[in-house]
Design an enzyme around this catalytic site. Sequence first.
Site, PDB file in Angstrom:
ATOM      1  N   TRP A   1       0.818  -1.221   0.000  1.00  0.00           N
ATOM      2  CA  TRP A   1       0.000   0.000   0.000  1.00  0.00           C
ATOM      3  C   TRP A   1       0.856   1.278   0.000  1.00  0.00           C
ATOM      4  O   TRP A   1       0.439   2.318   0.499  1.00  0.00           O
ATOM      5  CB  TRP A   1      -0.997   0.014   1.174  1.00  0.00           C
ATOM      6  CG  TRP A   1      -1.886  -1.191   1.192  1.00  0.00           C
ATOM      7  CD1 TRP A   1      -1.751  -2.283   1.990  1.00  0.00           C
ATOM      8  CD2 TRP A   1      -3.017  -1.437   0.353  1.00  0.00           C
ATOM      9  NE1 TRP A   1      -2.730  -3.208   1.706  1.00  0.00           N
ATOM     10  CE2 TRP A   1      -3.518  -2.711   0.709  1.00  0.00           C
ATOM     11  CE3 TRP A   1      -3.649  -0.724  -0.652  1.00  0.00           C
ATOM     12  CZ2 TRP A   1      -4.642  -3.279   0.086  1.00  0.00           C
ATOM     13  CZ3 TRP A   1      -4.769  -1.283  -1.276  1.00  0.00           C
ATOM     14  CH2 TRP A   1      -5.256  -2.538  -0.905  1.00  0.00           C
TER      15      TRP A   1
ATOM     16  N   LYS B   1      -5.906  -1.032  -5.290  1.00  0.00           N
ATOM     17  CA  LYS B   1      -6.678   0.217  -5.410  1.00  0.00           C
ATOM     18  C   LYS B   1      -5.907   1.204  -6.265  1.00  0.00           C
ATOM     19  O   LYS B   1      -4.709   1.020  -6.519  1.00  0.00           O
ATOM     20  CB  LYS B   1      -6.913   0.854  -4.026  1.00  0.00           C
ATOM     21  CG  LYS B   1      -8.062   0.271  -3.235  1.00  0.00           C
ATOM     22  CD  LYS B   1      -8.267   1.050  -1.938  1.00  0.00           C
ATOM     23  CE  LYS B   1      -9.383   0.415  -1.102  1.00  0.00           C
ATOM     24  NZ  LYS B   1      -9.574   1.117   0.180  1.00  0.00           N
TER      25      LYS B   1
ATOM     26  N   ASP C   1     -32.531  -3.341 -17.990  1.00  0.00           N
ATOM     27  CA  ASP C   1     -33.368  -2.834 -16.901  1.00  0.00           C
ATOM     28  C   ASP C   1     -33.604  -1.328 -17.052  1.00  0.00           C
ATOM     29  O   ASP C   1     -32.740  -0.594 -17.533  1.00  0.00           O
ATOM     30  CB  ASP C   1     -32.663  -3.100 -15.565  1.00  0.00           C
ATOM     31  CG  ASP C   1     -33.420  -2.474 -14.408  1.00  0.00           C
ATOM     32  OD1 ASP C   1     -34.534  -2.933 -14.126  1.00  0.00           O
ATOM     33  OD2 ASP C   1     -32.899  -1.499 -13.826  1.00  0.00           O
TER      34      ASP C   1
ATOM     35  N   GLU D   1     -37.044  -3.487 -20.804  1.00  0.00           N
ATOM     36  CA  GLU D   1     -38.043  -3.306 -19.753  1.00  0.00           C
ATOM     37  C   GLU D   1     -38.589  -1.884 -19.902  1.00  0.00           C
ATOM     38  O   GLU D   1     -38.023  -0.931 -19.401  1.00  0.00           O
ATOM     39  CB  GLU D   1     -37.418  -3.488 -18.368  1.00  0.00           C
ATOM     40  CG  GLU D   1     -38.477  -3.493 -17.269  1.00  0.00           C
ATOM     41  CD  GLU D   1     -37.990  -2.964 -15.928  1.00  0.00           C
ATOM     42  OE1 GLU D   1     -38.619  -3.317 -14.917  1.00  0.00           O
ATOM     43  OE2 GLU D   1     -37.019  -2.193 -15.874  1.00  0.00           O
TER      44      GLU D   1
END
Length: 681
Positions: free
Chosen positions: A87, A123, A340, A395
């Site tokens: 890190w 990250k 969706d 949809e």
Amino acid sequence: MPTEQLDPKAIIAIDGYLEPDVPNIIRRHDLFRKWKDTIEQHEGGYDNFTQGYLKFGLNVSPNGEVVYREWAPNAREAYLIGEFNEWDRKSHPMKKDNFGVWEITIPPKSPGVCAIPHDSKIKINMILPSGESIDRLPAWIKRVTQDLKVSPIYDARFWNPPESEKYKFKNSRPPAPVDAKIYEAHVGISSPEGRVGTFKEFTQNVLPRIKKLGYNVIQLMAIMEHAYYASFGYQVTSFFAASSRYGSPEDLKELIDTAHGMGLTVLLDIVHSHACKNVLDGLNNFDGTDHQYFHGGSKGYHQLWDSRLFNYGQHEVLRFLMSNLRFWMEEYQFDGFRFDGVTSMMYVHHGIGTGFSGGYHEYFGESADLEAIVYLMLANDAMHTLYPQSITIAEDVSGMPLLCIPVNKGGVGFDYRLSMAIPDMWIKILKHKADDEWDFGNIVHTLTNRRHGEKSVAYCESHDQALVGDKTLAFWLMDKEMYTHMSDMTPMTPIIARGLSLHKMIRLVTHALGGEGYLNFEGNEFGHPEWLDFPREGNNNSFHYARRQWNVVDDPLLRYKYLNEFDAAMNHLEDKHKWLAAPQAWVSLKHEVDKMLVFERAGVLFIFNFHPTQSFTDYRVGVEEAGEYHVALTSDEPRFGGFNNISLDGKYFTTPMEWNGRKNFLQVYIPTRTCLVLAKN
């Protein structure tokens, strides 16, 4: 070569009512053409543009070299951090190009060996112009995990399994079915136990059920990673990551490959209508601004969903979303998508507080969100160009014309739309109407009211109708006695007899009359008891309602098996006659007093007696084709919980006389609350 212009006459030929809106349709098609030509000229076409996941995110070369790229235009500095460098926020600086894309190449530890260990945490750290330091999960990350004992926030993982652990696909994709019979399923709720089910369990236990029931398409929900389980998968945090709740990416590949081996098509419920507003493990404020992937300010926020809205007019957003579609097709071998929230995308008001009357001014005026509509056109055009057998379903509750017409003919390019008015109708009838008050004119209108030349998927109930606060159709019909009288060891009560009968009839009439595709939500085929409710604070994080009670359908003493058997028989009969692929049915009778409904489709004669008390002897029904008919299916068979009043080996002969607009008639005995299907072969 520039994309061809639209011919106005071709649009009017599809629907004459569109004539006043031809300029609007041409305008949106021109915007589509402009984008497609830009992609062609500057990105090497759809094929190259939609493979953004091979450029962005973390990609590994055969020699073990890792290249990481991230679009973050607002960042002043960027560093790759993770367990691999303890890190350290300064050891792996990234370089930025003129387009706001950061890049770093990490040489291999040794030939063929990555310097970043497989499955280790990772990250991106960014320094903003203000000097603030922020950490984010890579936007294109393919694996994220959650350890709720430590934190609800997800960890990004460097997913690079050794060759021996990578799943190898064995089966090719099946051809797209002409008669889509869709089984909508959620892997997590597919276990009877009070926990999250797994991909492996679904592959082993649920796929054989789906195949046996006669469905040929599976629609998988909640696959894209979402931080909050109770969101039903609709608050996506990592768009390229398959949810780790259910197992590994390799487990999902095995599920899809196994389904393909059974001849089943697999669709992904894709959520590109909005994104979770999470910052630490989502896309929101990724580079410290609110307007990178999304519209800035209130335009980029959905009031009802409490989520962020994509800026579909941004080049890099189109790359991200279109590459997302390609990634799921390539990496996991999905066969297409159910999109969706299409209504929310296509209108600037997102459908909030808007009732659609069917007036064409509602579709093409100022309320149309052209950027979003053009994105859907590009998405459909790209997928059907790259994968001609792929299926896309919209949809949409609005009834947008041309939604399921190919893009080169002026449409939005979907293959199917969901007939969302049908389940609403059934719920309203069961809630508010006595059995002798059913309006068959309205029922038939709702089941047949679809745009000519555009395919619809009909359904009685989907996951929407099963959610907490509502009830499944079986529960609306029988909730008073479902826990006391669903055993064959107890007498058949009027409530259970009515419930079983109407459940079967509602399903068959919707299947045969309602569309060019049919959908069922997992468990409803056997009348699953209770609603669906995910573990959350409001229910003390209980899994009691977030599971499927397969035990009730597998118990030979319980009556759920009758509904399950009928569902399978209905699908297998459709397999034989292919009525979903046939032109719309011809309704010859809808009798409000007799509560009778008669129609033909694909040469099959469907007869329904919805009367609560009246059976009819020698009831005359019209039929176009002369000849000898036999019983193909009846809900009255004992194996379906019926009363065995209809002889299965009876023969029905036509008389050549016009009846109800048909050239012939035949006469049938049709008991109360029974459906009868007759066929010549």
